[in-house]
Design a protein around this motif. Structure first.
Motif, PDB file in Angstrom:
ATOM      1  N   GLU A  70       0.681  -1.268  -0.123  1.00 39.69           N
ATOM      2  CA  GLU A  70      -0.087   0.054  -0.016  1.00 39.69           C
ATOM      3  C   GLU A  70       0.895   1.393   0.195  1.00 39.69           C
ATOM      4  N   HIS A  71       2.012   1.051   0.591  1.00 44.10           N
ATOM      5  CA  HIS A  71       3.002   2.316   0.445  1.00 44.10           C
ATOM      6  C   HIS A  71       3.211   2.815  -0.827  1.00 44.10           C
ATOM      7  N   ALA A  72       3.111   1.978  -1.929  1.00 43.00           N
ATOM      8  CA  ALA A  72       3.307   2.375  -3.113  1.00 43.00           C
ATOM      9  C   ALA A  72       2.289   3.661  -3.751  1.00 43.00           C
ATOM     10  N   GLU A  73       1.452   3.607  -3.062  1.00 41.31           N
ATOM     11  CA  GLU A  73       0.382   4.657  -3.340  1.00 41.31           C
ATOM     12  C   GLU A  73       0.817   5.912  -2.734  1.00 41.31           C
ATOM     13  N   ARG A  74       1.423   5.740  -1.666  1.00 41.86           N
ATOM     14  CA  ARG A  74       1.730   7.185  -0.618  1.00 41.86           C
ATOM     15  C   ARG A  74       3.192   7.674  -1.015  1.00 41.86           C
ATOM     16  N   VAL A  75       3.980   6.883  -1.379  1.00 46.30           N
ATOM     17  CA  VAL A  75       5.627   7.510  -1.679  1.00 46.30           C
ATOM     18  C   VAL A  75       5.562   8.100  -2.967  1.00 46.30           C
ATOM     19  N   PRO A  76       6.302   9.071  -3.252  1.00 49.12           N
ATOM     20  CA  PRO A  76       6.459   9.653  -4.487  1.00 49.12           C
ATOM     21  C   PRO A  76       7.371   8.974  -5.439  1.00 49.12           C
ATOM     22  N   ILE A  77       6.872   8.675  -6.745  1.00 49.35           N
ATOM     23  CA  ILE A  77       7.988   8.111  -7.566  1.00 49.35           C
ATOM     24  C   ILE A  77       8.096   8.754  -8.688  1.00 49.35           C
ATOM     25  N   SER A  78       9.229   9.271  -9.272  1.00 50.61           N
ATOM     26  CA  SER A  78       9.443   9.964 -10.508  1.00 50.61           C
ATOM     27  C   SER A  78      10.427   9.329 -11.200  1.00 50.61           C
ATOM     28  N   SER A  79      10.647   9.592 -12.381  1.00 50.03           N
ATOM     29  CA  SER A  79      11.663   9.381 -13.494  1.00 50.03           C
ATOM     30  C   SER A  79      12.392  10.602 -13.927  1.00 50.03           C
ATOM     31  N   THR A  80      13.378  11.088 -13.672  1.00 53.27           N
ATOM     32  CA  THR A  80      14.235  12.165 -14.222  1.00 53.27           C
ATOM     33  C   THR A  80      14.689  11.685 -15.436  1.00 53.27           C
ATOM     34  N   LYS A  81      14.576  10.606 -16.155  1.00 54.53           N
ATOM     35  CA  LYS A  81      14.836  10.608 -17.399  1.00 54.53           C
ATOM     36  C   LYS A  81      13.851  11.073 -18.530  1.00 54.53           C
ATOM     37  N   SER A  82      12.759  11.509 -18.020  1.00 45.28           N
ATOM     38  CA  SER A  82      11.707  12.289 -18.656  1.00 45.28           C
ATOM     39  C   SER A  82      12.242  13.379 -19.274  1.00 45.28           C
ATOM     40  N   MET A  83      13.519  14.085 -18.537  1.00 42.32           N
ATOM     41  CA  MET A  83      14.247  15.321 -18.974  1.00 42.32           C
ATOM     42  C   MET A  83      15.575  14.827 -19.494  1.00 42.32           C
ATOM     43  N   THR A  84      16.294  14.262 -18.952  1.00 44.26           N
ATOM     44  CA  THR A  84      17.438  13.820 -19.411  1.00 44.26           C
ATOM     45  C   THR A  84      17.720  12.865 -20.539  1.00 44.26           C
ATOM     46  N   GLY A  85      16.759  12.047 -20.613  1.00 40.62           N
ATOM     47  CA  GLY A  85      16.958  10.757 -21.490  1.00 40.62           C
ATOM     48  C   GLY A  85      17.662   9.792 -20.710  1.00 40.62           C
ATOM     49  N   HIS A  86      18.166   8.735 -21.321  1.00 40.70           N
ATOM     50  CA  HIS A  86      18.647   7.472 -20.767  1.00 40.70           C
ATOM     51  C   HIS A  86      20.140   7.588 -21.134  1.00 40.70           C
ATOM     52  N   MET A  87      20.895   7.950 -19.948  1.00 37.46           N
ATOM     53  CA  MET A  87      22.297   8.022 -20.106  1.00 37.46           C
ATOM     54  C   MET A  87      23.019   6.607 -19.680  1.00 37.46           C
ATOM     55  N   ILE A  88      22.315   5.574 -19.783  1.00 35.29           N
ATOM     56  CA  ILE A  88      22.920   4.256 -19.622  1.00 35.29           C
ATOM     57  C   ILE A  88      23.730   4.209 -18.583  1.00 35.29           C
ATOM     58  N   GLY A  89      24.975   4.057 -18.789  1.00 39.85           N
ATOM     59  CA  GLY A  89      25.961   3.658 -17.592  1.00 39.85           C
ATOM     60  C   GLY A  89      25.877   4.848 -16.547  1.00 39.85           C
ATOM     61  N   ALA A  90      25.683   6.113 -16.934  1.00 37.89           N
ATOM     62  CA  ALA A  90      25.658   7.243 -16.169  1.00 37.89           C
ATOM     63  C   ALA A  90      24.427   7.282 -15.611  1.00 37.89           C
ATOM     64  N   ALA A  91      23.459   6.843 -15.671  1.00 35.91           N
ATOM     65  CA  ALA A  91      22.061   7.134 -15.302  1.00 35.91           C
ATOM     66  C   ALA A  91      21.734   6.898 -13.959  1.00 35.91           C
ATOM     67  N   GLY A  92      22.125   5.702 -13.461  1.00 37.41           N
ATOM     68  CA  GLY A  92      21.951   5.345 -12.089  1.00 37.41           C
ATOM     69  C   GLY A  92      22.774   6.335 -11.276  1.00 37.41           C
ATOM     70  N   ALA A  93      24.121   6.607 -11.575  1.00 38.34           N
ATOM     71  CA  ALA A  93      24.743   7.461 -10.882  1.00 38.34           C
ATOM     72  C   ALA A  93      24.281   8.736 -10.902  1.00 38.34           C
ATOM     73  N   VAL A  94      23.738   9.352 -11.918  1.00 37.96           N
ATOM     74  CA  VAL A  94      23.164  10.922 -11.668  1.00 37.96           C
ATOM     75  C   VAL A  94      22.036  10.663 -10.817  1.00 37.96           C
ATOM     76  N   GLU A  95      21.116   9.755 -11.106  1.00 41.21           N
ATOM     77  CA  GLU A  95      19.666   9.424 -10.403  1.00 41.21           C
ATOM     78  C   GLU A  95      19.955   9.374  -8.825  1.00 41.21           C
ATOM     79  N   ALA A  96      21.148   8.839  -8.582  1.00 44.32           N
ATOM     80  CA  ALA A  96      21.632   8.802  -7.242  1.00 44.32           C
ATOM     81  C   ALA A  96      21.898   9.825  -6.238  1.00 44.32           C
ATOM     82  N   ILE A  97      22.570  10.704  -7.173  1.00 45.58           N
ATOM     83  CA  ILE A  97      22.826  11.991  -6.713  1.00 45.58           C
ATOM     84  C   ILE A  97      21.501  12.918  -6.569  1.00 45.58           C
ATOM     85  N   VAL A  98      20.849  12.814  -7.636  1.00 47.67           N
ATOM     86  CA  VAL A  98      19.381  13.550  -7.634  1.00 47.67           C
ATOM     87  C   VAL A  98      18.752  13.165  -6.392  1.00 47.67           C
TER      88      VAL A  98
END
Length: 416
Positions: A328-356
């Motif tokens: 049920e927490h899946a309906e309470r926690v905010p979930i977003s994808s910043t790839k919607s703005m950056t595109g998919h940086m493949i090997g860099a994506a996860g590192a950038v997103e962890a920083i975000v």
């Protein structure tokens, strides 16, 4: 990470080069403003390719960070990594000296490495013969070149390595490097991911695999994670690098602690080269494993930075997996994808997103998923269109890659 596992691991510096900014702060400001960095590709001729959409790094000047010899021998992916590492080390105010260099490491992930340089060397060999091939080719064309250049420039004499696990590379690099710190291999480490795959070969192959968006008439609206009308991901370039240290080391030198790396887990689907497991087996195991590693529960998580690529199967599979793990927490926690703005940086994506994610903890804001006009699940908060204010103590960042690679990192607000 959790004290019962060994030393606690903290982030003291970060650096980003992305399609929306050339620093971590520039990238963050663009993301929370909902600004897209996706457009029609300019760095290659895409006139005959399946799509010409890309998230290019714009305005990057290598000579700002590198001398002439370095520029000549470094592929753009390594240049991006070096620039991000320079920012991260500067943010951390980490001094690497003859006395401590052996206790500092570097681990840089990349899905594909120096693809541009490899392609150029092959063209030169075919057109002009062996004598025309640069003597730098073995260095420029190596996937460990980013780690090597960082080691040389900063005097890092601890372990320096490359890691490759497709789209999970950046997250895996942070997670595995955190284990070096946790278990006392090093006291500090420069880690993250870098990628530059905007080449004709890569865009042709991914396009022919029907994985890329073809919404070329509206580039900034092309990447639409968790939207019913999504039609594929957008390839992008960039780098995200962090400095991690043991908490004791950071506190002893008076460093500012930005976040704690609380948990990490990696799994494999063993199912298909490009499609996620139909039941999300590996993704679910990775999320559960990272939470267990952090000694946290799903209810503790205040924000999920989703892998969210904008492909039909990945988005639904990830959402199903989040629901399975979070209930049920899946309906309470905010979930977003910043790839919607950056595109998919493949090997860099996860590192950038962890920083975000770490920046969300520090800034009290969650960046949006732009272009999410018709969410695939209206009960879930995908942070559509606009950033939201949230007091976030714990962040989960997901990365799921081709080949069935799954990596999840959990970050936590520092509490001494």
């Amino acid at each position: 990470m959790a004290e019962r596992h060994g030393r606690r691991v903290v982030i003291t510096g970060w650096g980003v080069v992305s399609p929306v900014g050339l620093t971590a702060d520039e990238t963050w400001d663009a993301l929370v403003a909902g600004r897209s960095g996706i457009g029609n590709v300019t760095v290659i001729d895409a006139s005959d390719l399946p799509t010409d959409l890309a998230g290019e790094v714009k305005g990057f000047e290598p000579k700002k960070y590198l001398n002439h010899k370095q520029v000549r021998r470094m592929d753009p992916y390594a240049q991006y990594a070096f620039a991000a590492a320079s920012e991260a080390v500067g943010t951390a105010k980490l001094e690497i000296t003859d006395d401590n260099a052996h206790r500092v490491g570097a681990l840089i992930g990349s899905g594909y490495g120096p693809m541009q340089s490899l392609g150029e060397h092959v063209v030169v060999l075919g057109a002009k013969g062996p004598r025309a091939v640069s003597p730098f080719a073995p260095v420029t064309g190596a996937i460990d070149s980013a780690a090597g250049e960082i080691s040389l420039a900063f005097g890092v004499t601890g372990p320096t390595r490359a890691l490759s696990s497709a789209c999970a590379s950046g997250t895996d690099a942070i997670g595995e490097a955190a284990r070096w710190v946790r278990y006392g291999v090093v006291d500090a480490v420069i880690a993250g991911g870098a990628e530059n795959i905007l080449t004709r070969v890569d865009m042709a192959g991914s396009g022919n695999a029907k994985a890329l968006s073809t919404r070329t008439d509206a580039p900034t609206e092309a990447c639409r994670p968790f939207d019913e009308d999504r039609d594929g991901f957008v390839m992008a370039s960039g780098s995200g690098i962090v400095v991690m240290e043991s908490a004791e080391h950071a506190l002893a030198r008076g460093a500012t602690i930005l976040a704690e790396v609380a948990g990490y887990a990696a799994t494999s689907d063993a199912h298909h080269w490009t499609a996620p497991h139909p039941e999300g087996r590996g993704a679910r195991a990775a999320m559960r494993g990272a939470l267990e590693d952090a000694c946290l529960t799903p209810e503790d998580v205040g924000y999920i930075n989703a892998h969210g690529t904008s492909t039909v199967f990945n988005d639904q599979s990830e959402l199903d997996s989040i629901r399975a793990v979070f209930g049920e927490h899946a309906e309470r926690v905010p979930i977003s994808s910043t790839k919607s703005m950056t595109g998919h940086m493949i090997g860099a994506a996860g590192a950038v997103e962890a920083i975000v994610g770490a920046m969300a903890i520090n800034r009290g804001l969650v960046p949006p998923t732009v272009n999410c006009h018709k969410p695939i699940d209206r009960a879930v908060n995908f942070v559509a269109h606009e950033a939201q204010a949230h007091d976030v103590d714990v962040v989960m960042s997901n990365s799921f890659g081709f080949g069935g690679h799954n990596a999840v990192v959990v970050l936590r607000r520092w509490q001494g």
